[in-house]
Design a protein around this motif. Structure first.
Motif, PDB file in Angstrom:
ATOM      1  N   VAL A   1     -75.392 -14.281 -43.061  1.00 47.76           N
ATOM      2  CA  VAL A   1     -74.260 -13.674 -43.755  1.00 47.76           C
ATOM      3  C   VAL A   1     -74.732 -13.200 -45.125  1.00 47.76           C
ATOM      4  O   VAL A   1     -75.457 -13.916 -45.825  1.00 47.76           O
ATOM      5  N   ARG A   2     -74.334 -11.979 -45.502  1.00 45.87           N
ATOM      6  CA  ARG A   2     -74.607 -11.481 -46.843  1.00 45.87           C
ATOM      7  C   ARG A   2     -73.356 -11.717 -47.694  1.00 45.87           C
ATOM      8  O   ARG A   2     -72.252 -11.305 -47.336  1.00 45.87           O
ATOM      9  N   VAL A   3     -73.558 -12.375 -48.855  1.00 48.25           N
ATOM     10  CA  VAL A   3     -72.443 -12.730 -49.734  1.00 48.25           C
ATOM     11  C   VAL A   3     -72.616 -12.047 -51.086  1.00 48.25           C
ATOM     12  O   VAL A   3     -73.714 -12.035 -51.658  1.00 48.25           O
ATOM     13  N   ASN A   4     -71.537 -11.478 -51.580  1.00 45.48           N
ATOM     14  CA  ASN A   4     -71.468 -10.948 -52.933  1.00 45.48           C
ATOM     15  C   ASN A   4     -71.181 -12.139 -53.858  1.00 45.48           C
ATOM     16  O   ASN A   4     -70.059 -12.653 -53.886  1.00 45.48           O
ATOM     17  N   VAL A   5     -72.208 -12.596 -54.569  1.00 41.76           N
ATOM     18  CA  VAL A   5     -72.095 -13.827 -55.350  1.00 41.76           C
ATOM     19  C   VAL A   5     -71.328 -13.556 -56.645  1.00 41.76           C
ATOM     20  O   VAL A   5     -71.650 -12.634 -57.394  1.00 41.76           O
ATOM     21  N   HIS A   6     -70.316 -14.381 -56.910  1.00 37.21           N
ATOM     22  CA  HIS A   6     -69.545 -14.274 -58.150  1.00 37.21           C
ATOM     23  C   HIS A   6     -69.959 -15.339 -59.170  1.00 37.21           C
ATOM     24  O   HIS A   6     -70.068 -15.043 -60.358  1.00 37.21           O
ATOM     25  N   PHE A   7     -70.174 -16.565 -58.704  1.00 33.40           N
ATOM     26  CA  PHE A   7     -70.563 -17.655 -59.596  1.00 33.40           C
ATOM     27  C   PHE A   7     -71.635 -18.506 -58.915  1.00 33.40           C
ATOM     28  O   PHE A   7     -71.591 -18.715 -57.703  1.00 33.40           O
ATOM     29  N   CYS A   8     -72.579 -18.989 -59.730  1.00 33.83           N
ATOM     30  CA  CYS A   8     -73.623 -19.875 -59.220  1.00 33.83           C
ATOM     31  C   CYS A   8     -73.742 -21.067 -60.152  1.00 33.83           C
ATOM     32  O   CYS A   8     -73.772 -20.902 -61.387  1.00 33.83           O
ATOM     33  N   GLY A   9     -73.791 -22.268 -59.597  1.00 36.50           N
ATOM     34  CA  GLY A   9     -73.942 -23.466 -60.403  1.00 36.50           C
ATOM     35  C   GLY A   9     -75.353 -23.590 -60.951  1.00 36.50           C
ATOM     36  O   GLY A   9     -76.328 -23.219 -60.296  1.00 36.50           O
TER      37      GLY A   9
ATOM     38  N   THR B   1     -74.714 -10.321 -36.064  1.00 36.95           N
ATOM     39  CA  THR B   1     -74.034 -10.130 -34.776  1.00 36.95           C
ATOM     40  C   THR B   1     -73.573 -11.435 -34.136  1.00 36.95           C
ATOM     41  O   THR B   1     -72.638 -11.437 -33.336  1.00 36.95           O
ATOM     42  N   ASP B   2     -74.221 -12.555 -34.455  1.00 40.22           N
ATOM     43  CA  ASP B   2     -73.864 -13.833 -33.831  1.00 40.22           C
ATOM     44  C   ASP B   2     -72.973 -14.701 -34.720  1.00 40.22           C
ATOM     45  O   ASP B   2     -72.686 -15.849 -34.371  1.00 40.22           O
ATOM     46  N   VAL B   3     -72.537 -14.191 -35.849  1.00 34.90           N
ATOM     47  CA  VAL B   3     -71.734 -14.991 -36.784  1.00 34.90           C
ATOM     48  C   VAL B   3     -70.282 -15.037 -36.320  1.00 34.90           C
ATOM     49  O   VAL B   3     -69.668 -13.999 -36.038  1.00 34.90           O
ATOM     50  N   SER B   4     -69.738 -16.245 -36.239  1.00 35.48           N
ATOM     51  CA  SER B   4     -68.355 -16.421 -35.788  1.00 35.48           C
ATOM     52  C   SER B   4     -67.506 -17.221 -36.768  1.00 35.48           C
ATOM     53  O   SER B   4     -66.287 -17.306 -36.604  1.00 35.48           O
ATOM     54  N   THR B   5     -68.125 -17.825 -37.778  1.00 34.75           N
ATOM     55  CA  THR B   5     -67.401 -18.742 -38.665  1.00 34.75           C
ATOM     56  C   THR B   5     -66.712 -18.029 -39.826  1.00 34.75           C
ATOM     57  O   THR B   5     -65.715 -18.527 -40.355  1.00 34.75           O
ATOM     58  N   VAL B   6     -67.251 -16.898 -40.270  1.00 35.70           N
ATOM     59  CA  VAL B   6     -66.661 -16.140 -41.382  1.00 35.70           C
ATOM     60  C   VAL B   6     -66.691 -14.661 -41.038  1.00 35.70           C
ATOM     61  O   VAL B   6     -67.402 -14.230 -40.125  1.00 35.70           O
ATOM     62  N   LYS B   7     -65.928 -13.883 -41.805  1.00 37.02           N
ATOM     63  CA  LYS B   7     -65.888 -12.430 -41.593  1.00 37.02           C
ATOM     64  C   LYS B   7     -65.919 -11.729 -42.939  1.00 37.02           C
ATOM     65  O   LYS B   7     -65.734 -12.352 -44.002  1.00 37.02           O
ATOM     66  N   GLU B   8     -66.145 -10.423 -42.903  1.00 38.94           N
ATOM     67  CA  GLU B   8     -66.181  -9.632 -44.124  1.00 38.94           C
ATOM     68  C   GLU B   8     -64.882  -9.798 -44.914  1.00 38.94           C
ATOM     69  O   GLU B   8     -63.791  -9.756 -44.344  1.00 38.94           O
ATOM     70  N   GLY B   9     -65.027 -10.049 -46.208  1.00 35.67           N
ATOM     71  CA  GLY B   9     -63.874 -10.227 -47.074  1.00 35.67           C
ATOM     72  C   GLY B   9     -63.480 -11.658 -47.315  1.00 35.67           C
ATOM     73  O   GLY B   9     -62.688 -11.946 -48.225  1.00 35.67           O
ATOM     74  N   ASP B  10     -64.010 -12.592 -46.510  1.00 34.95           N
ATOM     75  CA  ASP B  10     -63.692 -14.006 -46.719  1.00 34.95           C
ATOM     76  C   ASP B  10     -64.274 -14.500 -48.040  1.00 34.95           C
ATOM     77  O   ASP B  10     -65.398 -14.138 -48.421  1.00 34.95           O
ATOM     78  N   ARG B  11     -63.530 -15.358 -48.725  1.00 35.42           N
ATOM     79  CA  ARG B  11     -64.037 -16.034 -49.919  1.00 35.42           C
ATOM     80  C   ARG B  11     -64.703 -17.334 -49.475  1.00 35.42           C
ATOM     81  O   ARG B  11     -64.135 -18.095 -48.686  1.00 35.42           O
ATOM     82  N   VAL B  12     -65.908 -17.588 -49.976  1.00 42.20           N
ATOM     83  CA  VAL B  12     -66.681 -18.721 -49.478  1.00 42.20           C
ATOM     84  C   VAL B  12     -67.408 -19.436 -50.612  1.00 42.20           C
ATOM     85  O   VAL B  12     -67.661 -18.869 -51.672  1.00 42.20           O
ATOM     86  N   ILE B  13     -67.723 -20.708 -50.358  1.00 42.79           N
ATOM     87  CA  ILE B  13     -68.745 -21.406 -51.135  1.00 42.79           C
ATOM     88  C   ILE B  13     -69.963 -21.555 -50.241  1.00 42.79           C
ATOM     89  O   ILE B  13     -69.853 -21.589 -49.012  1.00 42.79           O
ATOM     90  N   GLY B  14     -71.128 -21.628 -50.871  1.00 47.94           N
ATOM     91  CA  GLY B  14     -72.357 -21.734 -50.100  1.00 47.94           C
ATOM     92  C   GLY B  14     -73.326 -22.726 -50.697  1.00 47.94           C
ATOM     93  O   GLY B  14     -73.350 -22.958 -51.913  1.00 47.94           O
ATOM     94  N   VAL B  15     -74.116 -23.327 -49.818  1.00 45.69           N
ATOM     95  CA  VAL B  15     -75.211 -24.225 -50.190  1.00 45.69           C
ATOM     96  C   VAL B  15     -76.468 -23.595 -49.626  1.00 45.69           C
ATOM     97  O   VAL B  15     -76.672 -23.557 -48.415  1.00 45.69           O
TER      98      VAL B  15
END
Length: 350
Positions: A54-62, A98-112
């Motif tokens: 997944v490609r994420v547009n990062v807004h904040f990073c700890g 193509t195999d990603v099912s947990t999130v979609k474009e536009g979802d707000r997420v946290i990541g590790v």
């Protein structure tokens, strides 16, 4: 080593330029090209996502002390140079494989994400992302993965903290310390004694929910705790300092007390006096937050989901002590290493 590191850096840069000939945009990222040197801000060409990514547009990073250690070559993991630090982030999904099912474009997420969060974009495995529920801001969400994930793991899973018990938290004004106070007080209904190195930090810990505080730069931590709770001692200790503070905290435990080792911010790893464990039937355990992702992912994931839910319900209130722009990343590192920070330090990428 420096010559080799820079050689790898320029090799990577050349490859990026080659790849960019067919690409339309770039993004900025913080790069560690040489250990123990200031980070540089570089433009990076984006690559295609793999099927599970997944490609994420990062807004904040700890900004975590572990980020600083890895850039010094002092962390247990040693990524190849050059690399982008940053272990946790919040942002918005830009693209999915193509195999990603947990999130979609536009979802707000946290990541590790291991070590690549200090960038305007981050590509990571879908398993490393959790949706942010409605009502939780991206800024506050970025505080949750490490500090609050650690707090819940330490207090609930390792210490088995019960309502009404007394918890002693060392380095209580740091990001993890304040998260411990928040979770212990507002989720587990425990009583907290906050231990910190100066009066200002003690005051902040009290404002954030601790019932009492101890300035361990002013004398014996054990004696100060005894004055607060009597000879019985505290039920749980969460220690992130190590050294003499760990030993004093260990001796502050009650019968069948539990101490959880979370880190060694003081720089010294103490040896555990086994006779103290025996005399009070004390349990001493460790907790390595990052290892749970590999060793027990189901628990790791459920705890991050719980933390997000606690935040949505208003049961926890993440505290942000300072915020820096991406180009100020070296200032952010200095802010942490000079022990000026309280609460979470964030990089803002927007």
């Amino acid at each position: 080593m420096a010559v080799v590191a820079w050689g790898r850096f320029f090799a990577r840069a050349w490859l990026c330029r080659r790849a960019w000939q067919g690409c339309s945009r770039q993004y900025r990222a913080a790069f560690c090209a040489e250990l123990k040197q200031p980070l540089a801000i570089e433009k990076v060409d984006h690559r295609p996502v793999c099927p599970h990514e997944v490609r994420v547009n990062v807004h904040f990073c700890g900004v975590n002390f572990a980020d600083i250690l890895v850039c010094r070559g002092q962390y247990q993991e040693e990524p190849h140079l050059p690399f982008t630090p940053g272990m946790e982030f919040s942002g918005i999904v830009l693209e999915t494989g193509t195999d990603v099912s947990t999130v979609k474009e536009g979802d707000r997420v946290i990541g590790v994400c291991g070590f690549n969060g200090m960038a305007e974009e981050c590509i990571t495995d879908q398993k490393s992302l959790w949706k942010i529920p409605e009502g939780v801001a991206l800024r506050e969400a970025a505080v949750l993965p490490i500090s609050y994930g650690t707090a819940v793991l330490a207090l609930e899973h390792r210490a088995r903290t019960q309502p009404g018990e007394t918890v002693l938290v060392t380095a209580a004004a740091g990001a993890t310390g304040l998260a411990m106070i928040d979770v212990a007080t507002n989720v587990l209904q425990a009583k907290v004694i906050a231990a910190a190195g100066n009066e200002q930090k003690c005051k902040l810990a009290m404002q954030r929910g601790a019932q009492s505080s101890v300035n361990y730069s002013q004398g014996s931590l054990k004696e100060a705790v005894r004055k607060l709770v009597g000879s019985g001692g505290v039920n749980v200790v969460i220690d992130t300092v190590g050294g003499d503070v760990f030993l004093e905290a260990l001796r502050s435990l009650a019968w069948e007390g539990r101490i959880v080792v979370v880190g060694f911010a003081g720089g010294t790893i103490a040896s555990v006096p086994a006779n103290v464990l025996l005399l009070k039937s004390i349990s001493a355990t460790g907790m390595s937050w990052g290892q749970y992702k590999n060793k027990n992912f189901s628990l790791f994931s459920s705890i991050l989901s719980s933390v997000l839910r606690y935040c949505q319900q208003g049961r926890i209130q993440p505290y942000i002590g300072a915020e820096f722009k991406l180009e100020e990343v070296n200032d952010a590192f200095l802010h942490v290493t000079r022990r000026k920070s309280t609460g979470k330090v964030l990089l803002s990428l927007k």
